[in-house]
Design an enzyme around this catalytic site. Structure first.
Site, PDB file in Angstrom:
ATOM      1  N   CYS A   1      24.449  37.916 178.750  1.00  0.00           N
ATOM      2  CA  CYS A   1      24.069  36.666 179.426  1.00  0.00           C
ATOM      3  C   CYS A   1      24.610  36.666 180.853  1.00  0.00           C
ATOM      4  O   CYS A   1      25.794  36.917 181.075  1.00  0.00           O
ATOM      5  CB  CYS A   1      24.641  35.478 178.653  1.00  0.00           C
TER       6      CYS A   1
ATOM      7  N   CYS B   1      27.503  33.768 181.268  1.00  0.00           N
ATOM      8  CA  CYS B   1      28.782  33.745 180.557  1.00  0.00           C
ATOM      9  C   CYS B   1      29.935  34.177 181.477  1.00  0.00           C
ATOM     10  O   CYS B   1      29.737  34.969 182.400  1.00  0.00           O
ATOM     11  CB  CYS B   1      28.717  34.669 179.338  1.00  0.00           C
TER      12      CYS B   1
ATOM     13  N   HIS C   1      28.545  29.959 175.297  1.00  0.00           N
ATOM     14  CA  HIS C   1      27.131  30.329 175.288  1.00  0.00           C
ATOM     15  C   HIS C   1      26.351  29.574 174.213  1.00  0.00           C
ATOM     16  O   HIS C   1      25.131  29.378 174.332  1.00  0.00           O
ATOM     17  CB  HIS C   1      27.015  31.846 175.062  1.00  0.00           C
TER      18      HIS C   1
ATOM     19  N   ASN D   1      16.442  22.172 182.890  1.00  0.00           N
ATOM     20  CA  ASN D   1      15.352  22.588 182.006  1.00  0.00           C
ATOM     21  C   ASN D   1      15.999  23.104 180.734  1.00  0.00           C
ATOM     22  O   ASN D   1      16.768  24.056 180.786  1.00  0.00           O
ATOM     23  CB  ASN D   1      14.526  23.722 182.630  1.00  0.00           C
TER      24      ASN D   1
ATOM     25  N   SER E   1      14.934  30.307 180.948  1.00  0.00           N
ATOM     26  CA  SER E   1      14.954  31.702 180.521  1.00  0.00           C
ATOM     27  C   SER E   1      16.309  32.115 179.952  1.00  0.00           C
ATOM     28  O   SER E   1      16.489  33.244 179.546  1.00  0.00           O
ATOM     29  CB  SER E   1      14.561  32.606 181.686  1.00  0.00           C
TER      30      SER E   1
ATOM     31  N   HIS F   1      22.104  29.654 177.668  1.00  0.00           N
ATOM     32  CA  HIS F   1      23.445  29.215 178.061  1.00  0.00           C
ATOM     33  C   HIS F   1      23.316  27.834 178.719  1.00  0.00           C
ATOM     34  O   HIS F   1      22.490  27.645 179.609  1.00  0.00           O
ATOM     35  CB  HIS F   1      24.049  30.221 179.049  1.00  0.00           C
TER      36      HIS F   1
ATOM     37  N   HIS G   1      23.069  25.069 181.031  1.00  0.00           N
ATOM     38  CA  HIS G   1      23.169  25.005 182.492  1.00  0.00           C
ATOM     39  C   HIS G   1      22.087  24.110 183.080  1.00  0.00           C
ATOM     40  O   HIS G   1      21.069  23.857 182.449  1.00  0.00           O
ATOM     41  CB  HIS G   1      23.058  26.402 183.112  1.00  0.00           C
TER      42      HIS G   1
ATOM     43  N   GLN H   1      20.406  22.820 187.221  1.00  0.00           N
ATOM     44  CA  GLN H   1      20.142  23.347 188.549  1.00  0.00           C
ATOM     45  C   GLN H   1      20.193  22.232 189.584  1.00  0.00           C
ATOM     46  O   GLN H   1      20.082  21.053 189.259  1.00  0.00           O
ATOM     47  CB  GLN H   1      18.752  23.984 188.602  1.00  0.00           C
TER      48      GLN H   1
HETATM   49  O1  G1P Z   1      14.682  28.453 188.012  1.00  0.00           O
HETATM   50  P1  G1P Z   1      14.277  29.011 186.696  1.00  0.00           P
HETATM   51  O2  G1P Z   1      15.043  28.424 185.536  1.00  0.00           O
HETATM   52  O3  G1P Z   1      14.269  30.524 186.683  1.00  0.00           O
HETATM   53  O4  G1P Z   1      12.752  28.584 186.520  1.00  0.00           O
HETATM   54  C1  G1P Z   1      12.302  27.438 185.864  1.00  0.00           C
HETATM   55  O5  G1P Z   1      12.589  26.250 186.604  1.00  0.00           O
HETATM   56  C2  G1P Z   1      11.976  26.142 187.894  1.00  0.00           C
HETATM   57  C3  G1P Z   1      12.320  24.795 188.482  1.00  0.00           C
HETATM   58  O6  G1P Z   1      11.886  23.717 187.665  1.00  0.00           O
HETATM   59  C4  G1P Z   1      10.451  26.354 187.812  1.00  0.00           C
HETATM   60  O7  G1P Z   1       9.919  26.439 189.113  1.00  0.00           O
HETATM   61  C5  G1P Z   1      10.094  27.633 187.043  1.00  0.00           C
HETATM   62  O8  G1P Z   1       8.691  27.732 186.886  1.00  0.00           O
HETATM   63  C6  G1P Z   1      10.798  27.617 185.686  1.00  0.00           C
HETATM   64  O9  G1P Z   1      10.510  28.801 184.972  1.00  0.00           O
END
Ligand code: G1P
Ligand code: G1P
Lengths: 347, 347
Positions: free
Chosen positions: B50, B53, B112, B152, B160, B163, B165, B167
């Site tokens: 990961c 981590c 994790h 997300n 993806s 873990h 998290h 943004q």
């Molecule tokens: O930034 P990440 O987690 O790689 O990507 C994810 O969040 C982003 C922000 O919402 C989007 O634009 C991506 O399509 C999504 O896969």
């Protein structure tokens, strides 16, 4: 120096007035996320369990006719209904209004195993004719002021039956997206006396970088403000406000453009390419709407490959639509595709 | 007589000014479409592969510290960058502007195998503190006028890495969604001298039908105009324009509301409930923005079960957002959930 092919930037969607964030090269980041399950590519010509195949019985007991080309019927689980009592709820910030409408399903072909790009030009031309007839018939109703014709293709787009079909949802009010396009087109028309898309087409035909294909009467391009990775816009060269104003030759050209575009889409990742697509045209409220210019949007979800899509999530839902490749890059990839379908092409 | 629990209707989103189409009972239609793959529920506390981590090496060669609570770093594949040259493209209907910004990643925990609902109140409280610090620090920059904090969660939301998290994407201009909320809140403030969400909260606390949970300082509800099936809105009772104005007691209450809501979400379908969630607050352009009322949106995609989501496709993309169940029905289901997590509950 600022370069749209390299640097993050915003582009204005002239049709809606919204901005879109473009992050070139972000598609380079490694992808360890969700992969879409591939769809079964082999289907029988007739499936006895399909509720859209000719002669079969639907969930509500109705029996489909033995149709030979297209077949239209009222959606058995319509989100919009004609018998909704008028009324509303008005309590300060709580505002609701009843909405009248109807929903129909259009089978494009009796063949369970086909999709638009695998149908003949004549068969697609027939679908265009059905769209025209339905738009006219539904639009003529006093209680319907907007007719949305669309297709969801592929499981990934929420389509629950692979039998080739589209839908119509029609209603008393003008929905959010066409309403935004109405405002933008009306203000352009007022200022210039030409439709917004007439002038836009002139620019695109000069620049060429976003044009995917052309014929005598239609142009297909990746719009400058495209949101989805391989989004396209189908435009008649002549300014018409709705589909029934197209001449027979223009309808032939529309079918030709649809066929060639969807074949290119299928060829891109060598699979039955998923998308949502639909027509935008004049509201059917009885006004002339000279500002409106008929067009069709294709919104495909795939980004990197047959199994990796673009997720419109966190940032996109809360802040702003965002794309990871430029529209010019996408147009180039679509232009590079053959117009012979990969399934029938001689290897 | 018109009844919002039975008949198709539109509701006005007071925060954005957009309408949403509500089709009660449409969830009754049979579903034969795509099922989402279940996510692996068992994860190790530490995963050597990961990139989030503690102690691990990321794609660009950086090594994560041995962090013990949260860890913030610049996104290695940022969609927004600080060194974009100023500039634009202005050619009739083609309008683009360069966009400056930055993107960060916030690890919520070194573990994790956890997610927000499995973390302690103190640990979530710590995340709230990090959000505050980041909002203040990034917002203080001259070249940043809007800070979007979000998460997300789940593969289905394009995440993806499981873990825990979130943004931050921050930029020079105010993106589309908060810009719409700015307009609506400003016009309400001007007319009433109170924040739109202050008055909205009064109505919701009177009606009670959409309230999910409350504590001394925060309320969680399914908004009257919710788009996603189980969408919720977290609101401080007191009118504050941004997160750093919350008192310590209010931040405790925020963490408590987050914990109790996400546990209810997990309990709904007995799985780690996917969503995109994020804060909306005052732009950081140096203005006071008294019209703004801090809040947090949760947009979960699931509709019927752990594997069937709501597809916002054809009609929704081309015409109007649409929901298949009423917000009141969704609130009732969320209220019925326990606040003890199903994984730790004594059966
Ligand atoms: O930034 P990440 O987690 O790689 O990507 C994810 O969040 C982003 C922000 O919402 C989007 O634009 C991506 O399509 C999504 O896969
Ligand atoms: O009508 P269908 O094909 O059952 O349903 C599909 O298309 C509708 C219209 O775009 C959406 O509301 C649904 O979420 C989607 O699953």
């Amino acid at each position: 120096m600022f370069d749209t092919a390299q640097h993050s930037h915003r582009r204005l969607n002239a049709l809606t007035g919204d901005w879109i964030l473009v992050s070139p090269h972000r598609a380079l980041r490694p992808w360890q996320g969700q992969q879409e399950p591939p769809e079964a590519e082999q289907r029988p010509e007739y499936d006895p369990t399909c509720y859209l195949c000719p002669g079969n019985t639907r969930a509500n007991g109705s029996v489909n006719p033995q149709y030979a080309s297209t077949f239209v019927f009222d959606n058995d689980f319509a989100a919009l209904q004609l018998d909704v009592p008028a009324g509303g709820l008005h309590r300060g910030l709580l505002q609701a209004e009843s909405e009248t409408g109807l929903a129909r399903v259009i089978c494009f072909s009796p063949r369970h195993d086909l999709t638009l790009p695998e149908m003949s030009a004549a068969e697609i031309r027939n679908v265009v004719e059905v769209w025209t007839r339905e738009y006219l018939e539904i639009g003529a109703r006093e209680d319907i002021n907007y007719v949305q014709i669309f297709e969801n293709k592929g499981q990934i787009m929420g389509c629950s039956n692979p039998h080739p079909h589209g839908q119509i949802w029609a209603q008393g009010t003008v929905p959010v997206e066409p309403a935004k396009e109405s405002v933008q087109q009306a203000s352009y028309w007022k200022e210039h006396g030409r439709s917004l898309l007439t002038d836009y087409l002139v620019t695109e035909l000069e620049e060429k970088t976003r044009v995917v294909l052309e014929n005598e009467h239609f142009v297909v391009l990746v719009p400058f403000w495209a949101t989805w990775p391989f989004e396209t816009l189908l435009l008649p060269r002549r300014h018409v406000t709705s589909i029934e104003q197209l001449t027979d030759a223009e309808k032939d050209a529309f079918a030709d453009a649809l066929r060639r575009l969807t074949i290119r889409y299928d060829n891109l990742f060598q699979l039955s390419f998923p998308y949502s697509a639909g027509l935008h045209q004049r509201p059917t409220d009885g006004e002339e709407h000279l500002e409106w210019h008929l067009h069709m949007h294709f919104y495909p979800p795939l980004l990197r490959s047959a199994t990796v899509k673009k997720f419109m999530v966190g940032y996109e839902m809360l802040a702003n639509p965002q794309r990871d490749v430029t529209p010019e890059w996408a147009a180039e990839r679509l232009r590079a595709q053959s117009e012979e379908h990969y399934k029938t092409a001689v290897k």
